[in-house]
Design a protein around this motif. Structure first.
Motif, short mmCIF file in Angstrom:
data_model
loop_
_atom_site.label_atom_id
_atom_site.label_comp_id
_atom_site.label_asym_id
_atom_site.label_seq_id
_atom_site.Cartn_x
_atom_site.Cartn_y
_atom_site.Cartn_z
N LEU A 54 0.98 -1.15 0.03
CA LEU A 54 0.09 0.06 0.03
C LEU A 54 0.80 1.37 -0.03
O LEU A 54 1.81 1.41 0.97
N LEU A 55 0.90 1.90 -0.89
CA LEU A 55 1.64 3.17 -0.99
C LEU A 55 0.64 4.51 -0.62
O LEU A 55 -0.34 4.71 -1.26
N TYR A 56 1.51 5.25 -0.07
CA TYR A 56 0.65 6.58 0.33
C TYR A 56 1.47 7.54 0.49
O TYR A 56 2.97 7.60 0.50
N PRO A 57 1.25 8.95 0.19
CA PRO A 57 2.19 10.20 0.16
C PRO A 57 2.84 10.44 1.84
O PRO A 57 2.11 10.42 2.65
N ASP A 58 4.24 10.36 1.70
CA ASP A 58 4.69 10.73 2.72
C ASP A 58 4.52 12.25 3.38
O ASP A 58 4.45 13.21 2.78
N ARG A 59 4.35 12.27 4.73
CA ARG A 59 4.39 13.55 5.48
C ARG A 59 3.08 14.37 4.91
O ARG A 59 3.11 15.55 4.91
N GLN A 60 2.09 13.51 4.63
CA GLN A 60 0.80 14.39 4.08
C GLN A 60 -0.14 13.60 5.02
O GLN A 60 -0.37 12.54 5.46
N PRO A 61 -1.25 14.80 5.52
CA PRO A 61 -2.36 14.11 6.27
C PRO A 61 -3.14 13.24 5.74
O PRO A 61 -3.58 13.24 4.36
N LEU A 62 -3.73 11.90 6.39
CA LEU A 62 -4.51 11.00 5.35
C LEU A 62 -5.83 11.00 6.05
O LEU A 62 -6.01 11.19 7.25
N SER A 63 -6.77 10.77 5.07
CA SER A 63 -8.13 10.41 5.69
C SER A 63 -8.43 9.35 6.65
O SER A 63 -7.45 8.39 6.63
N ARG A 64 -9.46 9.42 7.30
CA ARG A 64 -9.77 8.17 8.40
C ARG A 64 -9.68 6.93 7.54
O ARG A 64 -9.36 5.81 7.94
N TRP A 65 -10.38 6.92 6.40
CA TRP A 65 -10.53 5.56 5.48
C TRP A 65 -9.02 5.07 5.28
O TRP A 65 -8.58 3.77 5.30
N CYS A 66 -8.05 5.97 4.79
CA CYS A 66 -6.88 5.55 4.21
C CYS A 66 -6.08 5.14 5.69
O CYS A 66 -5.56 3.92 5.58
N ARG A 67 -6.16 5.75 6.76
CA ARG A 67 -5.54 5.16 7.96
C ARG A 67 -5.92 3.95 8.54
O ARG A 67 -5.30 2.84 8.64
N ASP A 68 -7.23 3.82 8.23
CA ASP A 68 -8.00 2.48 8.69
C ASP A 68 -7.66 1.37 7.77
O ASP A 68 -7.27 0.08 8.44
N LEU A 69 -7.51 1.70 6.78
CA LEU A 69 -7.13 0.51 5.74
C LEU A 69 -5.71 0.18 5.72
O LEU A 69 -5.46 -0.90 5.83
#
Length: 274
Positions: A54-69
């Motif tokens: 799972l790839l996500y942008p570094d040092r950026q705020p993430l949505s609740r959905w993204c954090r949960d997944l």
């Protein structure tokens, strides 16, 4: 705990993921593909697909959905530099919040459930990935058991096909088969086991309106290539050819649209029979 990695340069891993966007051979060799979007990634996880990273942008705020997944999935977590995430989106104007690297399942026809209500769509040599994704979406919406892509065809795991399926790729088995022969061998085995599956081709010159043919039993529904229609082999294998009547200036229907109409008719007849 899933491993977490931070990538800020176009290293070998990034280049491999980038190749998944455009290089079918590398997708096939690695046995994986890229998925983006809330619904597709959520459905992939819910349906038990193997998510490798799972790839996500570094040092950026993430949505609740993204954090949960990220917490739920048993996958390697990779924090990518935002500009690298943007490159992997395939769209210059967008930077996705999350990308999933997902394993491709085996191209095995036994993934398709068999039974008295089975409805399987065969897409013969489709040229356009978007049409494959659209037909998979329709197959899911109208209760089909699976989709089979035959012959020299576009790739169901192309990003355009994955996006067009809006997550249905992960809910309906989609199997690639080199030619119609393997499918017919599978049909013969199905018939031997019990369900007497009929093979119904769609063609503008079919001898009966699709609404007048009984589609309530086990059915293999054939949809032809966007330009040339069904191959000679499939035409010869069909138990019957049905047509979709059209009016107006249109000379024909888009292949995925034609398949959708036939799927709707099958669903309509089956709902009426209940």
């Amino acid at each position: 705990m899933a491993k977490t990695l931070t990538i800020t340069t176009r290293n070998a891993s990034f280049q491999q993921w980038q190749a998944l966007l455009t290089n079918r051979t590398k997708r096939q060799r690695s046995g994986e593909f890229l998925v983006q979007g809330v619904r597709p990634i959520t459905v992939a996880l819910e349906q038990g697909w193997e998510i490798r990273a799972l790839l996500y942008p570094d040092r950026q705020p993430l949505s609740r959905w993204c954090r949960d997944l990220l917490d739920r999935a048993d996958a390697r977590r990779v924090a990518l530099a935002p500009e690298l995430m943007r490159e992997l989106s395939g769209k210059e104007e967008e930077s996705p919040e999350l990308l999933a690297v997902v394993a491709q399942p085996d191209d095995d026809l036994t993934r398709i459930p068999v039974g008295p209500a089975m409805l399987v769509v065969v897409f013969d040599r489709p040229k356009t990935p978007g049409n494959i994704g659209t037909l998979i979406r329709s197959a899911d919406a109208f209760g089909a058991s699976g989709v089979v892509v035959t012959g020299h065809a576009a790739d169901p795991y192309d990003p355009k096909a994955v996006r067009a399926s809006t997550g249905s790729l992960f809910a309906v088995p989609a199997v690639r088969v080199p030619s119609h022969h393997a499918v017919l061998d599978w049909v013969a085995a199905v018939r031997k086991a019990g369900p007497q599956i009929q093979i119904i081709g769609t063609d503008e010159h079919g001898d009966v309106d699709v609404a007048e043919h009984d589609l309530t039993g086990p059915t293999l529904l054939l949809v032809g290539n966007e330009t040339h229609g069904l191959s000679k082999g499939w035409q010869e294998a069909a138990d019957r050819m049905v047509s979709i009547p059209i009016v107006g200036a249109a000379s024909s229907l888009n292949a995925a649209a034609a398949g959708t109409v036939a799927l709707y008719e099958a669903a309509r007849q089956r709902a009426k029979q209940r």
